[in-house]
Structure formats: C-alpha cells, structure tokens
Write an enzyme that holds these catalytic residues in place. Structure first.
Site, PDB file in Angstrom:
ATOM      1  CE1 TYR A 132      24.824  52.013  -5.274  1.00  9.73           C
ATOM      2  CE2 TYR A 132      23.175  52.534  -3.580  1.00  9.73           C
ATOM      3  CZ  TYR A 132      24.237  52.076  -4.097  1.00  9.73           C
ATOM      4  OH  TYR A 132      24.953  51.287  -3.043  1.00  9.73           O
ATOM      5  CB  ILE A 133      20.809  57.666 -10.629  1.00 10.73           C
ATOM      6  CG1 ILE A 133      20.450  56.450 -10.436  1.00 10.73           C
ATOM      7  CG2 ILE A 133      20.621  58.618 -11.922  1.00 10.73           C
ATOM      8  CD1 ILE A 133      21.009  55.258 -11.350  1.00 10.73           C
ATOM      9  CB  THR A 175      10.364  57.006  -6.344  1.00 13.35           C
ATOM     10  OG1 THR A 175      11.032  56.117  -7.171  1.00 13.35           O
ATOM     11  CG2 THR A 175      10.508  58.141  -6.510  1.00 13.35           C
ATOM     12  CE  LYS A 220      13.704  52.786 -14.636  1.00 19.28           C
ATOM     13  NZ  LYS A 220      15.005  52.229 -14.593  1.00 19.28           N
ATOM     14  N   GLY A 222      15.666  41.019  -6.231  1.00 20.19           N
ATOM     15  CA  GLY A 222      15.757  42.027  -5.356  1.00 20.19           C
ATOM     16  C   GLY A 222      16.238  43.321  -6.001  1.00 20.19           C
ATOM     17  CB  CYS A 271      15.515  48.648 -10.376  1.00 17.66           C
ATOM     18  SG  CYS A 271      16.865  49.788  -9.884  1.00 17.66           S
ATOM     19  NE  ARG A 316      19.763  50.467  -2.642  1.00 20.51           N
ATOM     20  CZ  ARG A 316      19.913  51.490  -3.334  1.00 20.51           C
ATOM     21  NH1 ARG A 316      18.940  52.479  -3.076  1.00 20.51           N
ATOM     22  NH2 ARG A 316      20.514  51.497  -4.460  1.00 20.51           N
TER      23      ARG A 316
HETATM   24  N1  SAJ Z   1      17.664  38.103 -11.559  1.00 22.33           N
HETATM   25  C1  SAJ Z   1      17.163  36.616 -11.735  1.00 22.33           C
HETATM   26  N2  SAJ Z   1      17.434  36.076 -12.870  1.00 22.33           N
HETATM   27  C2  SAJ Z   1      17.817  36.790 -14.161  1.00 22.33           C
HETATM   28  C3  SAJ Z   1      18.241  38.129 -13.664  1.00 22.33           C
HETATM   29  C4  SAJ Z   1      18.010  38.616 -12.763  1.00 22.33           C
HETATM   30  O1  SAJ Z   1      16.754  36.149 -10.458  1.00 22.33           O
HETATM   31  O2  SAJ Z   1      17.911  36.072 -14.764  1.00 22.33           O
HETATM   32  C5  SAJ Z   1      17.585  38.952 -10.354  1.00 22.33           C
HETATM   33  C6  SAJ Z   1      18.767  39.309  -9.801  1.00 22.33           C
HETATM   34  O3  SAJ Z   1      19.646  38.447  -8.919  1.00 22.33           O
HETATM   35  C7  SAJ Z   1      18.201  40.489  -8.978  1.00 22.33           C
HETATM   36  C8  SAJ Z   1      17.035  40.956  -9.789  1.00 22.33           C
HETATM   37  O4  SAJ Z   1      16.740  40.058 -10.509  1.00 22.33           O
HETATM   38  O5  SAJ Z   1      17.924  40.142  -7.812  1.00 22.33           O
HETATM   39  C9  SAJ Z   1      17.419  42.172 -10.547  1.00 22.33           C
HETATM   40  O6  SAJ Z   1      18.817  42.391 -11.103  1.00 22.33           O
HETATM   41  P1  SAJ Z   1      19.017  42.803 -12.793  1.00 22.33           P
HETATM   42  O7  SAJ Z   1      20.408  42.480 -12.895  1.00 22.33           O
HETATM   43  O8  SAJ Z   1      18.050  42.255 -13.601  1.00 22.33           O
HETATM   44  O9  SAJ Z   1      18.534  44.239 -12.523  1.00 22.33           O
HETATM   45  P2  SAJ Z   1      19.081  45.593 -11.468  1.00 22.33           P
HETATM   46  O10 SAJ Z   1      17.844  45.791 -10.879  1.00 22.33           O
HETATM   47  O11 SAJ Z   1      20.412  45.588 -11.128  1.00 22.33           O
HETATM   48  O12 SAJ Z   1      18.945  46.725 -12.744  1.00 22.33           O
HETATM   49  C10 SAJ Z   1      17.548  47.016 -13.652  1.00 22.33           C
HETATM   50  C11 SAJ Z   1      17.920  46.978 -15.065  1.00 22.33           C
HETATM   51  N3  SAJ Z   1      16.793  47.065 -15.722  1.00 22.33           N
HETATM   52  C12 SAJ Z   1      16.747  46.122 -16.994  1.00 22.33           C
HETATM   53  O13 SAJ Z   1      17.450  45.355 -16.984  1.00 22.33           O
HETATM   54  C13 SAJ Z   1      15.367  46.165 -17.458  1.00 22.33           C
HETATM   55  C14 SAJ Z   1      18.844  48.348 -15.175  1.00 22.33           C
HETATM   56  O14 SAJ Z   1      18.916  48.603 -16.652  1.00 22.33           O
HETATM   57  C15 SAJ Z   1      17.795  49.463 -14.843  1.00 22.33           C
HETATM   58  O15 SAJ Z   1      18.472  50.769 -14.994  1.00 22.33           O
HETATM   59  C16 SAJ Z   1      17.595  49.395 -13.313  1.00 22.33           C
HETATM   60  O16 SAJ Z   1      16.977  47.961 -13.100  1.00 22.33           O
HETATM   61  C17 SAJ Z   1      16.750  50.403 -12.664  1.00 22.33           C
HETATM   62  O17 SAJ Z   1      17.486  51.315 -12.134  1.00 22.33           O
HETATM   63  O18 SAJ Z   1      15.710  50.402 -12.977  1.00 22.33           O
END
Ligand code: SAJ
Length: 440
Positions: free
Chosen positions: A13-14, A85, A215, A266, A269, A333
């Site tokens: 993905y990256i 990781t 990070k 989920g 990350c 995932r």
């Molecule tokens: N979620 C909630 N409530 C919210 C926001 C999200 O329950 O208010 C849930 C989502 O449904 C999901 C999970 O959290 O299951 C994570 O979703 P997300 O959109 O918050 O984040 P990711 O995992 O898709 O991407 C994150 C991002 N990090 C931050 O916003 C600090 C992204 O910028 C990073 O690059 C990514 O992790 C990563 O690769 O580490």
C-alpha cells in the site's frame, strides 16, 4: 544529493504508490518484493491492491521504462524499505499481569539484509515502515553494518514514516508534510533531497528516533481519542442520552473535538501502532494500553445492542452491511465489522455479509452475500457496520421492499431515524438506548 536510481523494497500500500510516484518524476525505480506473485502481477501491468488512481500511475510508470519490478534488489543511489510490521501471531509480552502484543520485525530485518550486499559508499537508506522507537538505530543500522560500511559515516540512514490516508494515498503522498529523521544531520538532509523530488508539503528534518516516535504518537493520539468517543457511547447508552447529539453539542466548544464512536478501530495502523509503545515501555503506557482495550472491546458492545434489538440471537438471520475497516475502502484488515459478524455468529445468529468493495472476499467463518438483495432478502435485521457512501444513500422505502427485516441497527450514525421509521423499520443506533431516553 543526486538520485538517478532508487530501489523500493516492499510493493504494498505504501511502497507501490511511492515507487510509481518517483518513476513519474523521471527517477529510475526498481520495485522489489519477495512475493513472486506480486512481481508477476505488476509486470503484466495489473495491480494487487485497490487505491484510487494507483492502477493508472503504475501502468504509466511501467510504460515509461522508468519503473521495473523484481524479487531482488540491485545497486542504486537510494534504498527505501516499505515492508509490513504486523504483530507476532503466537508470542506476547507480559508486564505486571498485563499482556501485550509484539511487533513482528522479520520483514524489516530481511529487507535490510537484502540491501546489504548492494550497499555502496554515499548511498542513502530510508526506513518507512512503522516501527517501535529506536528500530533505525538499534536494528537496521547494525544489519547494514555487515556490509563493512557504517551508517552516518559511509552512507546515509534515515527514518521517514508514511502518513497517508488509505483512499487518498496518491494525493497525500505529495501534499502532506513529511518528517525525515536522520542518524546524522547529513542523513536527514539526504532524505530531504530525495523526497523533495515529489513532496510539495513541508519536509521537516530531525533525528531518526524522534521521527519514529512522531509516527507512533500520531496514530496513538487518534486511537486514544476514538477510545474516549467509544467510552462516551457506552455512558450515553447507560444514561439515556443520544451520544451523537451530545458530541455535536460538545464539539461547539472551541477547544473540544470529539471523534466518532463506532463498532471499533480497525486497519493496519491505528489498531496496531500503539502496541509498539506498549511493547517497548509497558511501565509507562497504562493510558495507551487501556485505550486499545476499550477499542478492541467495542464489537462486544455492538453485539449487546443487537441483542437488545432482537432478543436471543439464536437462529436469527442478520444482514451485515460492510466488512471494510472504514468507509469507501476495500481494505478488510483488522476490521471491527468482521469481528462483530463473528461474535454475532458465536451467539447463534446466521450472518450474511455484503461488502460492495470486495464482494468475493474470503474470510474464515464469514458467509458472503452475492449482492445486497441476497444479503437482506430473508434477514430478521439489517446492521450497518461501515459508513460506505452507498449505504448512507439508501432509501429505506426502497430497502423495505427487498427485505423481510423490520429491524435496522446503525453502528455508525449513518441512517436517519425518521426516514427509517416512516418506511416501517424500528431503528436501533449505537450510543442511543431508546428504553432509557425520556427516562431521566
Ligand atoms: N474511526 C472511528 N472513529 C473516528 C475515526 C476513525 O471509529 O472518528 C475508526 C475507523 O472506522 C477505522 C479506524 O478508526 O476503523 C482507523 O481509521 P482512520 O481513518 O482514523 O485511520 P487509518 O488507519 O485509515 O489511517 C491512519 C491515519 N493516521 C491518522 O489520522 C493520525 C493516516 O494518516 C496514517 O498514514 C495511517 O493511519 C497509517 O498508515 O499509519
């Protein structure tokens, strides 16, 4: 520094978006993955992951001759490591009765080992994989030193995490601010020069361990904030308050920004990275640990809501809408929706899941529907688990014609009470206990 050729280890993905973005800027890129099937797929111009716009940029990069793929690295000016990781499957750490997950660093180790024979004086190596603090200094540098060259003296070594949001990777890769942590200031500068090729956001230079910590802090901050939103949903349920209304009012405060509760956290990350802090300092991380536990337990809270809606779940047919870990992506995932489906089945329910972004997903123990109609036709209840745009746009007066269900359960605040009620459904919403409301 001048970068004519770079080698990107890990085409997931990256790594894949990064490799093709460099190639699109005229850099010769060798993409390396130790999975021959991925290399074969890419050499045919196909891609193995879904990310808007990625197919086009990969195809263009391959056609330009700037991008090629292989299972083995070659000599290059810079090497980027972008490998997964995940957690170790069967090993856990323990501190004072608390059990925690451990990072599986094997892919980073083997990526660093694969580079070592090709490392030359003046090269730059960048680790991008999310890693526990000090990985660059204590794990990667010693492996690369087996080449006879020393990080910071003979070649540059840096840590630069990706921070892109799945679904928006190609845009965020270019526009987001980027942090480069060097093992020396010169290494940070070399990393800066490399990413400057395509990054339009600010590039901040620091040391390697700070960049690693930044990070993990970002994702841990989000995890802890979602945990408090989830805990608020449980409190609101107990006190007969509509959590969504309460959050929207609290968020009018200029310094409050409560995130959204839901079925859990989920993805690869946010539900993973906080453990890297716990693993490396369990004695210092009770808050981070408990936030993880709160979010991991949220699927159980959803099951209680479904039980309130349906009574015993034995032989109840439930249509589960969405299995992705978040809206409008095909990534399943660490998905809490998947966890909810499995828990409902443990209670005796027959779950049929519909995931429009991955209709043919093959998940252990999950019965996939072939269409929305197939999922909802004979259901006793419909449960909304992911806020996919197409689910939010449902017209309940149309849905009611396609299903036996008269119970709808909304775990993400995606459906409008009045509209579903008018169509003949009883709507249950996470964080809203109707039997308590008005009972205050
Ligand atoms: N979620 C909630 N409530 C919210 C926001 C999200 O329950 O208010 C849930 C989502 O449904 C999901 C999970 O959290 O299951 C994570 O979703 P997300 O959109 O918050 O984040 P990711 O995992 O898709 O991407 C994150 C991002 N990090 C931050 O916003 C600090 C992204 O910028 C990073 O690059 C990514 O992790 C990563 O690769 O580490």
């Amino acid at each position: 520094m001048n970068f004519k050729k770079i080698c990107v280890i890990g085409l997931g993905y990256i790594g894949l978006p990064t490799a093709s973005t460099f190639a699109a800027r005229g850099v010769k890129v060798l993409g390396v993955d130790n999975n021959p099937r991925i290399v074969e797929t890419l050499s045919k111009g196909e891609i193995h992951i879904h990310e808007p716009g990625l197919r086009d940029i990969v195809k263009a990069a391959l056609a330009s001759g700037n991008f090629s793929v292989s299972t083995k690295p070659e000599e290059a000016d810079a090497f980027l490591i972008a490998v997964p990781t995940p957690f170790q499957e069967n090993k856990f750490g323990e501190y004072n009765g608390v059990t925690y997950k451990l990072a599986d660093m094997r892919a980073v180790i083997s990526a660093a080992e694969s580079i070592t024979p090709f490392l030359r004086k003046g090269n730059l190596v960048v680790l991008e994989s999310t890693s526990p603090p000090r990985t660059t200094m204590d794990l990667v540098a010693p492996i690369l030193a087996r080449s006879g060259l020393q990080a910071g003296r003979d070649f540059h070594l840096a840590y630069s995490p990706e921070r892109v949001l799945p679904g928006q990777i190609l845009r965020e890769l270019i526009e987001n601010a980027r942090v480069i942590g060097g093992v020396t200031p010169e290494s940070a500068q070399a990393g800066h020069d490399l990413y400057k090729i395509f990054v339009k956001g600010e590039i901040v230079k620091t040391d390697a361990t700070t960049a690693e910590m930044v990070k993990l802090m970002e994702n841990t901050y989000r995890d802890v904030n979602i945990a408090i939103a989830n805990e608020f949903s449980r409190l609101a349920d107990k006190f007969g308050v509509d959590v969504w209304e309460a959050i929207s009012i609290a968020n009018l405060h200029p310094r409050v920004k409560i995130l959204s509760p839901g079925p859990g956290v989920g993805g690869h990350c946010i539900s993973v990275d906080p453990w890297f802090f716990v693993e490396t300092a369990p004695e210092l991380t009770p808050l981070i640990y408990h936030a993880r536990k709160v979010n991991d337990a949220q699927p159980h809270f959803v099951v209680e809501l479904v039980q309130r809606a349906l009574g015993s779940l034995k032989n109840k047919k439930i249509a589960a809408l969405g299995l992705a870990y978040k809206p409008d992506v095909d990534d399943l995932r660490e998905s809490p929706a998947n966890e909810v489906a499995l828990l409902l089945q443990e209670e005796g329910a027959q779950v049929k899941a519909w995931e429009p972004f991955k209709p043919d997903a093959n998940l252990p123990g999950i019965d996939m529907a072939s269409s929305l109609e197939d999922a909802i036709k004979d259901a006793d209840a419909i449960i909304l688990l992911v806020k996919h745009t197409e689910f939010i746009n449902f017209k309940p007066e149309e849905i009611v014609k396609k299903t036996k269900a008269r119970v709808a359960i909304d775990t993400v605040n995606g459906w409008n009470d009045e509209a579903w009620k008018n169509a003949g459904f009883e709507l249950f919403r996470l964080g809203v206990n109707k039997s308590q409301i008005g009972n205050q």
